[in-house]
Design a protein around this motif. Structure first.
Motif, PDB file in Angstrom:
ATOM      1  N   ASP A 117       0.828  -1.210   0.000  1.00 33.28           N
ATOM      2  CA  ASP A 117       0.000   0.000   0.000  1.00 33.28           C
ATOM      3  C   ASP A 117       0.867   1.267   0.000  1.00 33.28           C
ATOM      4  OD1 ASP A 117      -2.185  -1.587   0.059  1.00 33.28           O
ATOM      5  OD2 ASP A 117      -2.717  -1.181   2.153  1.00 33.28           O
ATOM      6  N   TYR A 118       1.924   1.249   0.815  1.00 36.05           N
ATOM      7  CA  TYR A 118       2.744   2.447   0.957  1.00 36.05           C
ATOM      8  C   TYR A 118       3.391   2.838  -0.383  1.00 36.05           C
ATOM      9  CZ  TYR A 118       6.489   5.585   2.025  1.00 36.05           C
ATOM     10  OH  TYR A 118       7.310   6.666   1.995  1.00 36.05           O
ATOM     11  N   THR A 119       4.073   1.869  -1.002  1.00 37.65           N
ATOM     12  CA  THR A 119       4.789   2.181  -2.243  1.00 37.65           C
ATOM     13  C   THR A 119       3.811   2.518  -3.363  1.00 37.65           C
ATOM     14  OG1 THR A 119       6.416   0.592  -1.497  1.00 37.65           O
ATOM     15  CG2 THR A 119       6.663   1.383  -3.733  1.00 37.65           C
ATOM     16  N   ALA A 120       2.690   1.796  -3.417  1.00 39.14           N
ATOM     17  CA  ALA A 120       1.687   2.091  -4.456  1.00 39.14           C
ATOM     18  C   ALA A 120       1.222   3.535  -4.303  1.00 39.14           C
ATOM     19  CB  ALA A 120       0.510   1.122  -4.339  1.00 39.14           C
ATOM     20  N   GLY A 121       0.922   3.947  -3.062  1.00 42.81           N
ATOM     21  CA  GLY A 121       0.470   5.317  -2.811  1.00 42.81           C
ATOM     22  C   GLY A 121       1.542   6.325  -3.177  1.00 42.81           C
ATOM     23  N   ALA A 122       2.791   6.017  -2.816  1.00 38.90           N
ATOM     24  CA  ALA A 122       3.881   6.960  -3.095  1.00 38.90           C
ATOM     25  C   ALA A 122       4.048   7.153  -4.598  1.00 38.90           C
ATOM     26  CB  ALA A 122       5.184   6.464  -2.460  1.00 38.90           C
ATOM     27  N   VAL A 123       4.099   6.064  -5.344  1.00 31.72           N
ATOM     28  CA  VAL A 123       4.343   6.187  -6.783  1.00 31.72           C
ATOM     29  C   VAL A 123       3.154   6.861  -7.472  1.00 31.72           C
ATOM     30  CG1 VAL A 123       4.795   4.949  -8.939  1.00 31.72           C
ATOM     31  CG2 VAL A 123       5.908   4.199  -6.823  1.00 31.72           C
ATOM     32  N   LEU A 124       1.942   6.416  -7.149  1.00 35.10           N
ATOM     33  CA  LEU A 124       0.776   6.985  -7.844  1.00 35.10           C
ATOM     34  C   LEU A 124       0.599   8.470  -7.532  1.00 35.10           C
ATOM     35  CD1 LEU A 124      -1.773   4.058  -7.409  1.00 35.10           C
ATOM     36  CD2 LEU A 124      -0.704   4.799  -9.541  1.00 35.10           C
ATOM     37  N   SER A 125       0.857   8.852  -6.282  1.00 34.46           N
ATOM     38  CA  SER A 125       0.660  10.264  -5.961  1.00 34.46           C
ATOM     39  C   SER A 125       1.826  11.115  -6.463  1.00 34.46           C
ATOM     40  CB  SER A 125       0.435  10.468  -4.458  1.00 34.46           C
ATOM     41  OG  SER A 125       1.560  10.032  -3.731  1.00 34.46           O
ATOM     42  N   ILE A 126       3.059  10.672  -6.218  1.00 34.68           N
ATOM     43  CA  ILE A 126       4.197  11.532  -6.576  1.00 34.68           C
ATOM     44  C   ILE A 126       4.388  11.592  -8.094  1.00 34.68           C
ATOM     45  CG2 ILE A 126       6.676  11.936  -6.302  1.00 34.68           C
ATOM     46  CD1 ILE A 126       6.452  10.559  -3.544  1.00 34.68           C
ATOM     47  N   ALA A 127       4.284  10.433  -8.757  1.00 38.94           N
ATOM     48  CA  ALA A 127       4.548  10.440 -10.202  1.00 38.94           C
ATOM     49  C   ALA A 127       3.341  10.931 -11.005  1.00 38.94           C
ATOM     50  CB  ALA A 127       4.957   9.043 -10.661  1.00 38.94           C
ATOM     51  N   TYR A 128       2.131  10.639 -10.525  1.00 37.43           N
ATOM     52  CA  TYR A 128       0.958  10.925 -11.364  1.00 37.43           C
ATOM     53  C   TYR A 128      -0.076  11.842 -10.708  1.00 37.43           C
ATOM     54  CZ  TYR A 128       2.985   6.920 -13.761  1.00 37.43           C
ATOM     55  OH  TYR A 128       3.848   6.074 -14.399  1.00 37.43           O
ATOM     56  N   ASP A 129       0.233  12.374  -9.523  1.00 34.64           N
ATOM     57  CA  ASP A 129      -0.708  13.261  -8.818  1.00 34.64           C
ATOM     58  C   ASP A 129      -2.076  12.613  -8.592  1.00 34.64           C
ATOM     59  OD1 ASP A 129       0.602  15.516  -7.912  1.00 34.64           O
ATOM     60  OD2 ASP A 129       0.461  16.552  -9.842  1.00 34.64           O
ATOM     61  N   LEU A 130      -2.077  11.303  -8.370  1.00 37.09           N
ATOM     62  CA  LEU A 130      -3.343  10.625  -8.069  1.00 37.09           C
ATOM     63  C   LEU A 130      -3.533  10.605  -6.546  1.00 37.09           C
ATOM     64  CD1 LEU A 130      -3.013   7.758 -10.684  1.00 37.09           C
ATOM     65  CD2 LEU A 130      -4.652   9.651 -10.723  1.00 37.09           C
ATOM     66  N   PRO A 131      -4.757  10.715  -6.072  1.00 38.83           N
ATOM     67  CA  PRO A 131      -4.982  10.941  -4.630  1.00 38.83           C
ATOM     68  C   PRO A 131      -4.880   9.675  -3.771  1.00 38.83           C
ATOM     69  CG  PRO A 131      -7.065  10.887  -5.794  1.00 38.83           C
ATOM     70  CD  PRO A 131      -6.008  10.715  -6.837  1.00 38.83           C
ATOM     71  N   TYR A 132      -3.697   9.046  -3.765  1.00 41.35           N
ATOM     72  CA  TYR A 132      -3.509   7.859  -2.936  1.00 41.35           C
ATOM     73  C   TYR A 132      -2.452   8.139  -1.881  1.00 41.35           C
ATOM     74  CZ  TYR A 132      -6.215   5.387  -6.423  1.00 41.35           C
ATOM     75  OH  TYR A 132      -7.217   4.988  -7.254  1.00 41.35           O
ATOM     76  N   PRO A 133      -2.801   8.051  -0.615  1.00 35.81           N
ATOM     77  CA  PRO A 133      -1.829   8.334   0.433  1.00 35.81           C
ATOM     78  C   PRO A 133      -0.763   7.245   0.547  1.00 35.81           C
ATOM     79  CG  PRO A 133      -4.060   8.108   1.333  1.00 35.81           C
ATOM     80  CD  PRO A 133      -4.121   7.691  -0.081  1.00 35.81           C
ATOM     81  N   ALA A 134       0.406   7.628   1.055  1.00 35.78           N
ATOM     82  CA  ALA A 134       1.476   6.675   1.359  1.00 35.78           C
ATOM     83  C   ALA A 134       1.692   6.772   2.866  1.00 35.78           C
ATOM     84  CB  ALA A 134       2.740   7.058   0.603  1.00 35.78           C
ATOM     85  N   VAL A 135       1.105   5.833   3.597  1.00 36.39           N
ATOM     86  CA  VAL A 135       1.126   5.940   5.058  1.00 36.39           C
ATOM     87  C   VAL A 135       2.160   4.998   5.652  1.00 36.39           C
ATOM     88  CG1 VAL A 135      -0.256   5.709   7.149  1.00 36.39           C
ATOM     89  CG2 VAL A 135      -1.306   6.593   5.064  1.00 36.39           C
ATOM     90  N   ASP A 136       3.205   5.552   6.226  1.00 36.71           N
ATOM     91  CA  ASP A 136       4.186   4.730   6.941  1.00 36.71           C
ATOM     92  C   ASP A 136       4.270   5.242   8.379  1.00 36.71           C
ATOM     93  OD1 ASP A 136       5.512   7.116   6.762  1.00 36.71           O
ATOM     94  OD2 ASP A 136       7.337   6.308   5.867  1.00 36.71           O
ATOM     95  N   GLY A 137       5.240   4.736   9.115  1.00 42.98           N
ATOM     96  CA  GLY A 137       5.361   5.105  10.525  1.00 42.98           C
ATOM     97  C   GLY A 137       5.540   6.607  10.722  1.00 42.98           C
ATOM     98  N   ASN A 138       6.241   7.258   9.779  1.00 41.63           N
ATOM     99  CA  ASN A 138       6.467   8.705   9.908  1.00 41.63           C
ATOM    100  C   ASN A 138       5.166   9.485   9.767  1.00 41.63           C
ATOM    101  OD1 ASN A 138       9.338   8.860  10.184  1.00 41.63           O
ATOM    102  ND2 ASN A 138       9.417   8.049   8.108  1.00 41.63           N
ATOM    103  N   VAL A 139       4.387   9.091   8.785  1.00 41.85           N
ATOM    104  CA  VAL A 139       3.118   9.790   8.553  1.00 41.85           C
ATOM    105  C   VAL A 139       2.168   9.533   9.731  1.00 41.85           C
ATOM    106  CG1 VAL A 139       1.102   9.875   7.030  1.00 41.85           C
ATOM    107  CG2 VAL A 139       3.410   9.840   6.049  1.00 41.85           C
TER     108      VAL A 139
END
Ligand code: SF4
Length: 327
Positions: A117-139
């Motif tokens: 979930d984390y990596t999917a959210g990171a790539v989709l949001s950062i590369a394509y501006d799609l609204p998927y969060p990347a939630v890890d321990g820091n977030v």
């Protein structure tokens, strides 16, 4: 407006002014985002920079990674640990290359090996501006502080709930927001010691700060103690070569090369012993290394020179303490 929604604009404005210049932030190429996120899951930013640049030099795009030899990829990953991630990178690259491009859907991303979930959210949001969060321990840390939420962040239900909450407030600049959350956790709302609330764009909003309870969040389950395992490591040498073997295909450090473990073969001359320790996520190896000279290169091992061993074979860093014996 609810608290989380009102926290979005000041965070993005803060990020624009304060973001670090990092090699993977120079563009929004999905391949770059993906490689950096996988590396950053296990390595600090400063250390990851060098690995990232070297990795891209060797495998400049997803097609190059798909074509590469697995051993070569593992070699480039050497020192980063968690080799299953490197193997999954290679497998996922093969699938992406076969499709011709990165998937741009949640289902498509999640179906790739090693992409959670984390990596999917990171790539989709950062590369394509799609609204998927990347939630890890820091977030989770910064959000539980902002909302003074005492849920156990090691609980999957907590992660899902925060993911759903974030999804509702994702702005059109999805990539900026994902990175801004990560950056706040890295630079201001830090994990160890007191968070730097006076530098925080959320200082007027944060419930934990208002209550003076910043360090009480996040709440975590108690960690289980690591298991300590004694391991005998045999550095066998004959005619200037050294014995190595492959680890089993499943389990810890699966499929990687190692010095033979367990009892030393009979008939060898013990030259030296050395103790060392290596800490993995769930176990700790208490190693006793033995340098043993043999008369001949016995099976079933692969015998290689010290140079070949260092150049071609990705031995996990757990074995590095015994590299001093290689001549
Ligand atoms: S005000 Fe302090 S505790 Fe709250 S989010 Fe900012 S740095 Fe973290």
């Amino acid at each position: 407006m609810d608290l989380l929604a009102s926290a979005v604009p000041p965070l993005i404005a803060w990020y624009e002014k304060n973001k670090r210049d990092l090699p993977w932030r120079r563009d929004r190429d999905a391949y770059h985002v993906w490689i950096s996120e996988i590396m950053l899951q296990q390595t600090r930013v400063e250390a990851a920079k060098g690995y990232y640049l070297r990795f891209l030099e060797r495998f400049p795009d997803v097609f190059a990674l798909a074509r590469a030899d697995e051993e070569e990829v593992l070699k480039a990953w050497e020192g980063l640990g968690y080799y299953s991630r490197a193997r999954n990178l290679k497998k996922a690259a093969e699938r992406i290359a076969a499709e011709g491009a990165f998937p741009q859907t949640w289902e498509g991303m999640r179906a790739l090996p090693g992409i959670g979930d984390y990596t999917a959210g990171a790539v989709l949001s950062i590369a394509y501006d799609l609204p998927y969060p990347a939630v890890d321990g820091n977030v989770l840390r910064i959000l539980t502080r902002l909302l003074a939420d005492g849920s156990n962040i090691d609980d999957t239900a907590t992660r899902r709930r925060f993911s759903a909450l974030l999804k509702e407030v994702y702005p059109v600049q999805a990539g900026e927001f994902t990175q801004a959350l990560m950056e706040l956790g890295a630079l201001v709302c830090i994990p160890n010691g007191d968070p730097l609330c006076l530098a925080c764009p959320w200082q007027g909003l944060c419930r934990a700060k208002r209550e003076g309870r910043q360090t009480e969040y996040p709440v975590r389950a108690e960690k289980r103690a690591r298991k300590v395992v004694p391991v005998d490591v045999n550095v066998l040498t004959a005619h200037g070569k050294y014995a190595i073997e492959k680890r089993p295909a499943k389990g810890l450090l699966s499929g990687l090369w190692q010095f033979p473990l367990g009892a030393a073969p009979p008939g060898g001359a013990l030259i030296e012993t050395q103790r060392a320790r290596h800490v993995f996520t769930h176990v700790e190896w208490e190693m006793t290394g033995r340098l043993v000279r043999l008369e001949e290169e016995i099976p079933p091992y692969v015998w290689v020179t010290a140079e070949e061993l260092k150049e071609k074979y990705a031995l996990p860093s757990a074995f590095k303490p015994f590299f001093g014996w290689l001549k």
